[in-house]
Design a protein around this motif. Structure first.
Motif, short mmCIF file in Angstrom:
data_model
loop_
_atom_site.label_atom_id
_atom_site.label_comp_id
_atom_site.label_asym_id
_atom_site.label_seq_id
_atom_site.Cartn_x
_atom_site.Cartn_y
_atom_site.Cartn_z
N ILE A 5 2.30 -18.37 30.32
CA ILE A 5 2.13 -17.19 29.48
C ILE A 5 2.89 -16.04 30.13
CG2 ILE A 5 0.47 -15.62 28.46
CD1 ILE A 5 0.35 -18.52 27.41
N MET A 6 3.82 -15.49 29.39
CA MET A 6 4.67 -14.42 29.91
C MET A 6 4.21 -13.05 29.41
SD MET A 6 6.80 -16.12 31.71
CE MET A 6 7.99 -14.88 32.08
N GLU A 7 3.75 -12.97 28.18
CA GLU A 7 3.31 -11.70 27.61
C GLU A 7 2.05 -11.94 26.78
OE1 GLU A 7 6.39 -9.86 25.33
OE2 GLU A 7 7.88 -9.92 26.95
N CYS A 8 1.26 -10.93 26.72
CA CYS A 8 0.07 -11.02 25.89
C CYS A 8 0.02 -9.81 24.98
CB CYS A 8 -1.20 -11.08 26.77
SG CYS A 8 -1.35 -12.61 27.69
N HIS A 9 -0.17 -10.07 23.75
CA HIS A 9 -0.26 -9.01 22.74
C HIS A 9 -1.48 -9.30 21.88
CE1 HIS A 9 3.75 -7.47 23.75
NE2 HIS A 9 4.11 -8.78 23.85
N MET A 10 -1.86 -8.33 21.10
CA MET A 10 -3.01 -8.54 20.25
C MET A 10 -2.63 -9.48 19.11
SD MET A 10 -5.47 -5.73 18.47
CE MET A 10 -5.82 -5.04 20.05
N GLY A 11 -3.21 -10.61 19.15
CA GLY A 11 -2.95 -11.58 18.10
C GLY A 11 -1.93 -12.63 18.47
N LEU A 28 -5.04 -16.84 22.61
CA LEU A 28 -6.42 -17.32 22.73
C LEU A 28 -7.01 -16.79 24.03
CD1 LEU A 28 -5.87 -21.01 21.52
CD2 LEU A 28 -6.52 -19.02 20.16
N ASN A 29 -7.02 -15.48 24.12
CA ASN A 29 -7.54 -14.80 25.31
C ASN A 29 -6.78 -15.21 26.56
OD1 ASN A 29 -9.53 -13.42 23.82
ND2 ASN A 29 -10.91 -15.18 23.96
N TYR A 30 -5.48 -15.33 26.40
CA TYR A 30 -4.66 -15.70 27.55
C TYR A 30 -4.46 -14.48 28.45
CZ TYR A 30 -3.47 -19.93 24.91
OH TYR A 30 -3.53 -21.11 24.21
N GLU A 31 -4.06 -14.78 29.63
CA GLU A 31 -3.70 -13.75 30.59
C GLU A 31 -2.28 -14.01 31.08
OE1 GLU A 31 -6.50 -13.72 33.73
OE2 GLU A 31 -8.19 -13.07 32.45
N ILE A 32 -1.62 -12.96 31.47
CA ILE A 32 -0.24 -13.11 31.90
C ILE A 32 -0.23 -13.95 33.18
CG2 ILE A 32 1.78 -11.87 32.74
CD1 ILE A 32 0.95 -9.53 30.99
#
Length: 262
Positions: A5-11, A28-32
């Motif tokens: 996971i490189m980036e997390c955005h809403m949705g 799905l509630n990922y973290e960078i």
């Protein structure tokens, strides 16, 4: 296959797969920095081609409209809507468009071709052209006093034909000398053009016909010359011979009578 996971955005989130591709996945509630084994790939919304489609339709519509407008302008300005024929002695035929401009000028006989030679008719109304042609005909001697102008309008548009004929007749009668007859009646024009000649009286006396010999038929050779003087000389000689014979006869008769008396 693992995903980082490189980036997390809403949705949504951006993940890097093992093949080095960036994929947009559901967040799905990922973290960078989180590594996952499976993701829910989100399909990139297909860019709608509706805008391009509408632009194409608009461009085609504009092109069609321009073609229609160009065709209308062409038909209005350059396509013949009717024909006007002018007969003085020169015969001229004009092609007229819907706006009453002359689009073509043609001489139907030799005099007509001479009349319109070097005459510029382009972008001129029918009234102006008919007036100027009448002036040229007067200047060149084709139209004089007691002359005539025959005008005929031909068109499949009856209303335009009648209105144009009336307008041109009125214009010519106002412009040209009143002694000139201007008509749209072909019978009247023919009568003016070919007046009836007076009938000559019939000569019932038939003079005696004598054949005249042509100069070529007369033999003028010296040996065959026979003149009246030669004939008169011969007659005089014969008369003299006759008188001499008579005088000799009289003398002989006198001698005989003297002998008898003795």
């Amino acid at each position: 296959m693992s995903y980082l996971i490189m980036e997390c955005h809403m949705g949504y989130a951006i993940a890097l797969d093992s093949e080095g591709r960036f994929i947009k996945v559901a967040n799905l509630n990922y973290e960078i920095g989180q590594i996952v084994c499976s993701v829910v790939v989100m399909k990139n919304p297909v860019k709608s081609n509706n805008l391009l489609y509408y632009r194409s339709i608009a461009a085609i519509s504009v092109a069609v409209c321009m073609c229609i407008v160009a065709l209308c302008i062409w038909q209005t300005l350059f396509i013949s809507y009717g024909f006007i024929q002018i007969r003085i002695n020169p015969e001229i035929k004009m092609s007229v468009n819907r706006m009453d401009y002359v689009v073509q000028l043609e001489g139907l006989n030799e005099d007509g071709q001479l009349l319109i030679k070097s005459y510029a008719y382009q972008w001129k109304k029918t009234e102006q052209v008919t007036d100027e042609l009448a002036d040229i005909a007067i200047k060149k001697g084709y139209l004089a006093q007691n002359g005539f102008i025959y005008l005929q309008v031909e068109s499949k548009h009856e209303k335009w034909k009648i209105s144009t004929e009336e307008r041109l007749l009125s214009e010519l009668r106002h412009h040209v000398n009143k002694s000139v007859t201007i008509t749209a009646d072909e019978a009247e024009a023919t009568e003016k053009k070919e007046p009836e000649l007076p009938k000559k009286p019939v000569n019932l006396y038939m003079p005696h016909y004598t054949e005249k010999k042509s100069p070529e038929s007369v033999d003028t050779s010296p040996q065959n010359e026979y003149t009246v003087n030669d004939k008169n000389e011969e007659k005089d000689e014969s008369d003299n011979d006759g008188s001499d014979d008579d005088s000799d006869d009289d003398d002989s008769d006198d001698d005989d009578s003297d002998n008898d008396d003795s």
